[in-house]
Write an enzyme that holds these catalytic residues in place. Structure first.
Site, short mmCIF file in Angstrom:
data_model
loop_
_atom_site.label_atom_id
_atom_site.label_comp_id
_atom_site.label_asym_id
_atom_site.label_seq_id
_atom_site.Cartn_x
_atom_site.Cartn_y
_atom_site.Cartn_z
N GLU A 81 0.83 -1.22 0.00
CA GLU A 81 0.00 0.00 0.00
C GLU A 81 0.85 1.26 0.00
O GLU A 81 1.69 1.45 0.90
CB GLU A 81 -0.92 -0.02 1.24
CG GLU A 81 -1.92 1.12 1.23
CD GLU A 81 -2.90 1.09 2.41
OE1 GLU A 81 -3.08 0.04 3.03
OE2 GLU A 81 -3.48 2.15 2.68
N LYS A 259 -7.27 -0.61 11.66
CA LYS A 259 -6.66 -1.02 10.38
C LYS A 259 -5.44 -0.15 10.09
O LYS A 259 -4.41 -0.62 9.63
CB LYS A 259 -7.69 -0.92 9.24
CG LYS A 259 -7.26 -1.57 7.94
CD LYS A 259 -6.42 -0.66 7.04
CE LYS A 259 -6.02 -1.35 5.76
NZ LYS A 259 -5.12 -0.52 4.93
N ASP A 275 4.58 -14.15 11.70
CA ASP A 275 3.23 -14.62 11.35
C ASP A 275 2.23 -13.48 11.55
O ASP A 275 1.79 -13.21 12.67
CB ASP A 275 2.92 -15.82 12.26
CG ASP A 275 1.59 -16.48 11.93
OD1 ASP A 275 0.73 -15.82 11.31
OD2 ASP A 275 1.42 -17.65 12.31
N HIS A 373 -2.35 10.58 -0.01
CA HIS A 373 -2.53 9.24 -0.55
C HIS A 373 -2.57 9.26 -2.07
O HIS A 373 -2.08 8.36 -2.72
CB HIS A 373 -3.90 8.73 -0.07
CG HIS A 373 -3.84 7.40 0.59
ND1 HIS A 373 -4.32 6.28 -0.01
CD2 HIS A 373 -3.37 7.02 1.80
CE1 HIS A 373 -4.16 5.26 0.81
NE2 HIS A 373 -3.59 5.68 1.92
P1 NAD Z 1 10.09 -23.17 16.37
O1 NAD Z 1 9.51 -24.38 17.02
O2 NAD Z 1 10.66 -23.31 15.00
O3 NAD Z 1 11.22 -22.54 17.31
C1 NAD Z 1 11.10 -22.48 18.70
C2 NAD Z 1 12.11 -23.39 19.34
O4 NAD Z 1 13.43 -22.90 19.11
C3 NAD Z 1 11.96 -23.45 20.83
O5 NAD Z 1 11.03 -24.44 21.16
C4 NAD Z 1 13.37 -23.74 21.32
O6 NAD Z 1 13.58 -25.13 21.44
C5 NAD Z 1 14.28 -23.25 20.19
N1 NAD Z 1 15.06 -22.03 20.56
C6 NAD Z 1 16.37 -21.82 20.29
N2 NAD Z 1 16.76 -20.61 20.72
C7 NAD Z 1 15.69 -20.02 21.29
C8 NAD Z 1 15.45 -18.75 21.90
N3 NAD Z 1 16.42 -17.82 22.06
N4 NAD Z 1 14.20 -18.48 22.34
C9 NAD Z 1 13.21 -19.37 22.19
N5 NAD Z 1 13.38 -20.59 21.64
C10 NAD Z 1 14.60 -20.92 21.17
O7 NAD Z 1 9.07 -21.98 16.25
P2 NAD Z 1 7.87 -21.46 17.16
O8 NAD Z 1 8.17 -20.04 17.46
O9 NAD Z 1 7.57 -22.35 18.32
O10 NAD Z 1 6.64 -21.54 16.13
C11 NAD Z 1 6.42 -20.51 15.20
C12 NAD Z 1 5.72 -21.03 13.95
O11 NAD Z 1 4.49 -21.67 14.29
C13 NAD Z 1 5.38 -19.93 13.01
O12 NAD Z 1 5.84 -20.29 11.73
C14 NAD Z 1 3.83 -19.90 13.02
O13 NAD Z 1 3.34 -19.45 11.79
C15 NAD Z 1 3.51 -21.33 13.30
N6 NAD Z 1 2.18 -21.67 13.84
C16 NAD Z 1 1.30 -20.74 14.32
C17 NAD Z 1 0.07 -21.12 14.86
C18 NAD Z 1 -0.86 -20.08 15.44
O14 NAD Z 1 -0.49 -18.93 15.53
N7 NAD Z 1 -2.09 -20.42 15.85
C19 NAD Z 1 -0.25 -22.49 14.93
C20 NAD Z 1 0.67 -23.41 14.45
C21 NAD Z 1 1.89 -23.01 13.92
#
Ligand code: NAD
Length: 423
Positions: A81, A259, A275, A373
């Site tokens: 946008e 928005k 996300d 705009h």
């Molecule tokens: P992930 O599981 O890839 O990473 C998190 C993991 O990284 C942790 O569990 C930990 O073991 C490790 N880690 C290493 N260094 C870390 C640090 N400094 N801090 C925290 N963890 C660290 O990712 P995630 O963040 O658990 O999941 C994100 C993904 O899930 C996104 O792609 C999202 O789109 C997706 N998702 C979203 C939904 C929802 O929002 N409802 C549902 C399902 C999946």
């Protein structure tokens, strides 16, 4: 006969899939080349989602002038946008004389929900679950030693009983400190892991085990003061406050108010590979948490009659995991921001949301949104009408002057200019 029933489509290479789409839609070689160009993603695109044929690039702009907690930031914004990046930069400039943005955030605690149905006695189950809290947390933490080592992990438990049209349900909330992750995978894994134990304790059946996007324990906030002289006088301050109260009292206006905030927030969320659906869902649910859809910002006048704005919203963002750690451009954007923690990123994004809201309200309360705009919008219209090179600016100038930023008029103008050029 064309069919969209394509079994094994997922097994093909992206090139082979592209050929099928080409034949289905009658695409030419130029269109195929444009679609298949994955840009900075390269081959990673094919491993990020399913059935990949290419990539869909967005312009990436840099918002300037941001001073947050006394430090200067350049803010990458990915958005289609026009005028959003310019508005954010302009608002950030106007915030600087009074110290820019001050921000804060809570610990990055996400909620994992476990839905338990057919519980024989909800009240006893609630007590029993709380008695077993430490065992439940330990079982959850066994699933993520990495997170626990970093000081995160499952920290607490909440148990609620809700009444629904199909009977009462016991809802267990697992509160997990996800540190620098968005946390969905981490929390979902923990919620799934503790489910059998929760069934055992409650005597019920576990149905859903999933993160909540209403991250009420993971809030980011920002505050800024805009000097009345800088923003156009006390009338403008009053105009913005009046616009805020309009949004506070009317959901039709409030949707557009929020928005405008999300214009800025989403652009940085996308630029950092985060996300944006999760952030959007959380923001709007939070805006409604008092039973009425309300603005995410608050505007008032201080004792010197300057404008004071604040914003607070849940921001579930990660620096590790998700696409942030994979997308090459997202990684560069994190480097441009220079953030070291997910909390710092959330605070910056809250400041951008506040800046964006200020810019929109100021424009609306003064000259109207269209002036700024329109010239940017006119560029897109001119390009869509087929203008190229120097003709783009000429078409834009005429459309804006005539206040007729429409594709049909742009085509006419372009035609006239081309004829003039030939003559
Ligand atoms: P992930 O599981 O890839 O990473 C998190 C993991 O990284 C942790 O569990 C930990 O073991 C490790 N880690 C290493 N260094 C870390 C640090 N400094 N801090 C925290 N963890 C660290 O990712 P995630 O963040 O658990 O999941 C994100 C993904 O899930 C996104 O792609 C999202 O789109 C997706 N998702 C979203 C939904 C929802 O929002 N409802 C549902 C399902 C999946």
């Amino acid at each position: 006969m064309k069919t969209s029933q394509l079994s094994g489509f997922y097994k093909l290479s992206s090139k082979e899939r592209l050929e099928i789409v080409r034949d289905f839609a009658g695409l030419n070689e130029e269109e195929i080349a444009a679609l298949g160009n994955t840009g900075s993603l390269g081959k990673i695109a094919d491993r990020m989602i399913e059935n990949v044929v290419g990539a869909m690039p967005l312009p990436l702009g840099i918002a300037v002038n941001f001073m947050i907690n006394g430090r200067d930031y350049l803010i990458p914004m990915a958005i289609e946008e026009p005028s959003v990046v310019a508005a954010a930069s302009n608002a950030a400039k106007m915030a600087r004389p009074k110290g820019g943005f001050q921000t804060s955030s809570t610990e990055p605690i996400m909620i994992g929900q476990i839905q338990v149905t057919n519980v024989p006695d909800s009240s006893s189950a609630q007590v029993a679950l709380l008695e077993q809290k430490q065992s439940i947390l330990d079982r959850a933490n066994e699933k993520d030693p990495m997170l626990v080592k970093l000081g995160g992990g499952a920290k607490d438990l909440e148990v609620r009983v809700i009444d629904t049209a199909v009977g009462p349900m016991v809802i267990v909330h697992l509160l997990v400190n996800v540190k620098d992750a968005m946390g969905a995978n981490a929390v979902n894994t923990m919620a799934e892991a503790v489910a059998p134990f929760i069934e055992h304790i409650t005597g019920g059946n576990v149905n859903l085990r999933i993160i909540s996007n209403l991250a009420t324990y993971r809030l980011a906030s920002a505050r800024a003061v805009f000097g009345k002289e800088i923003i156009g006088g006390e009338e403008v301050v009053d105009g913005i406050i009046s616009a805020y109260h309009f949004a506070k009292s009317d959901p039709y206006r409030c949707a557009t108010h929020n928005k405008g905030i999300m214009n800025g927030i989403d652009a940085v969320v996308i630029a950092t590979g985060n996300d944006f659906r999760a952030v959007e869902a959380g923001a709007h649910a939070y805006a409604s948490i008092r039973g009425q859809y309300l603005p995410l910002t608050h505007w008032e006048k201080n004792e010197t009659h300057d404008l004071v704005g604040t914003i607070e919203l849940p921001l579930a963002l990660g620096l590790v995991g998700g696409a942030t750690a994979v997308h090459p451009t997202a990684k560069i954007n994190i480097k441009i921001l220079g953030v070291k923690t997910a909390n710092e990123l959330a605070e910056i994004i809250a400041a951008v949301g506040l800046a964006q809201n200020f810019a929109a309200l100021r424009a609306l309360a003064t000259e109207g949104i269209q002036k700024g705009h329109m010239s940017l919008h006119a560029r897109n219209v001119a390009i869509a009408a087929g203008a190229q090179g120097e003709l783009i600016d000429k078409v834009v100038e005429i459309l804006v002057k005539e206040k007729q930023v429409r594709i049909d008029r742009a085509k006419e103008v372009l035609n006239n200019l081309s004829l003039e050029k030939k003559a």
